[in-house]
Structure formats: C-alpha cells, structure tokens
Design a protein around this motif. Structure first.
Motif, mmCIF file in Angstrom:
data_model
loop_
_atom_site.group_PDB
_atom_site.id
_atom_site.type_symbol
_atom_site.label_atom_id
_atom_site.label_comp_id
_atom_site.label_asym_id
_atom_site.label_seq_id
_atom_site.Cartn_x
_atom_site.Cartn_y
_atom_site.Cartn_z
ATOM 1 N N TYR A 1 4.063 -47.867 -12.931
ATOM 2 C CA TYR A 1 3.298 -48.975 -13.279
ATOM 3 C C TYR A 1 2.948 -49.843 -12.153
ATOM 4 N N HIS B 1 1.900 -50.229 -21.177
ATOM 5 C CA HIS B 1 2.403 -49.011 -20.367
ATOM 6 C C HIS B 1 3.939 -49.514 -20.366
ATOM 7 N N THR B 2 4.540 -50.375 -20.055
ATOM 8 C CA THR B 2 5.909 -50.678 -19.748
ATOM 9 C C THR B 2 6.565 -50.858 -20.970
ATOM 10 N N GLN C 1 9.147 -47.988 -11.847
ATOM 11 C CA GLN C 1 9.341 -46.847 -12.427
ATOM 12 C C GLN C 1 9.698 -46.833 -13.577
ATOM 13 N N CYS C 2 9.123 -46.208 -14.663
ATOM 14 C CA CYS C 2 9.416 -46.290 -16.014
ATOM 15 C C CYS C 2 10.567 -45.516 -16.445
ATOM 16 N N SER C 3 11.012 -45.491 -17.584
ATOM 17 C CA SER C 3 12.221 -44.509 -17.935
ATOM 18 C C SER C 3 11.714 -43.267 -17.940
ATOM 19 N N ASP C 4 10.407 -42.760 -18.197
ATOM 20 C CA ASP C 4 9.807 -41.584 -18.332
ATOM 21 C C ASP C 4 9.325 -40.965 -16.980
ATOM 22 N N GLY C 5 9.916 -41.869 -15.892
ATOM 23 C CA GLY C 5 9.399 -41.549 -14.457
ATOM 24 C C GLY C 5 8.130 -41.903 -14.147
ATOM 25 N N SER C 6 7.261 -42.111 -14.953
ATOM 26 C CA SER C 6 5.870 -42.762 -14.614
ATOM 27 C C SER C 6 5.958 -44.017 -13.826
ATOM 28 N N LYS D 1 6.351 -49.465 -23.790
ATOM 29 C CA LYS D 1 6.691 -48.328 -24.555
ATOM 30 C C LYS D 1 7.908 -47.466 -23.538
ATOM 31 N N ARG D 2 8.062 -47.846 -22.449
ATOM 32 C CA ARG D 2 8.756 -46.943 -21.529
ATOM 33 C C ARG D 2 9.960 -47.550 -20.627
ATOM 34 N N GLN D 3 10.782 -48.130 -21.602
ATOM 35 C CA GLN D 3 11.786 -49.012 -21.025
ATOM 36 C C GLN D 3 13.027 -48.230 -21.102
#
Length: 122
Positions: A16, A38-39, A9-14, A41-43
């Motif tokens: 991977y 994808h990950t 789960q990424c910091s934006d809720g998405s 950019k979403r740390q």
C-alpha cells in the motif's frame, strides 16, 4: 509543511502506497483499522519504506507516481537498488529498441535484430 510518501506491506504480501503529514499518526491509523480500506482488510501492516519531503504536495505527487509502478519496481525501491530501478524504468517496447538499434545499425538491420531477439525469447 513536511510530508511523507510511504509504502506498507500488508499481511497478504501486497503493498500500500500513501502520503501523509504525520507518518507516526498515519501508521497508527492503519494498524488500528482506521486507515485505508486496503489496509483495513489486510492487518497487520508493516512500514517497509518512506521518503520525507519539505512539502506535502510533493509527497502526494510522489505517492501517485509510485502507485503506478509495478511490484518489481516497488521492491527494488524498498531494497534501495537504484541501478536496478533505472533498468526497470527503461522503456522496453519495440519503438524504443528500434530507435536504439537504428542509430547504431540502420533501420533494416535493427529490425532484423529485434526479430532475432523475439525468437530467442519464445
């Protein structure tokens, strides 16, 4: 060779979904920004689910299967709600329902049931 299918789960809720031979090393790569775009950019990312397989190709196949799932299906997998996962996996199109009701009621009556159900939903 052992393989893992995992969901982050990424910091934006998405979410991977990936696969690897070395889960710990791969998680470190994702956390350091050396993983997938994808990950990167979403740390930060958090491991929320994984499955272990005897073979990496089986893990890769499972990765591709789960990548095609809806967010809802991924979330019930993460929560371990197998019964709900089965329900979400059922076909919901008209052909499915027509066949289901046809065997019990006959085609004409099944078609009427589907029409009534649609009216309720609208």
């Amino acid at each position: 060779m052992i393989g893992y299918m995992y969901i982050l789960q990424c910091s934006d809720g998405s979410y991977y979904t990936g696969s690897t031979k070395d889960l710990e090393r791969r998680l470190q790569q994702h956390q350091s920004g050396d993983g997938a775009n994808h990950t990167k950019k979403r740390q930060p990312v958090t491991l929320v689910y994984y499955e272990k397989y005897d073979r990496i190709d089986t893990a890769f196949y499972r990765e591709k299967q789960v990548q095609g799932w809806s967010r809802a299906k991924k979330e019930v997998l993460i929560r371990g709600e197998v019964d709900e996962l089965h329900r979400l996996s059922e076909c919901q199109n008209d052909t499915h329902w027509l066949e289901r009701y046809s065997s019990a009621f006959g085609c004409a009556q099944a078609s009427n049931i589907i029409k009534k159900e649609r009216k309720k939903d609208n």
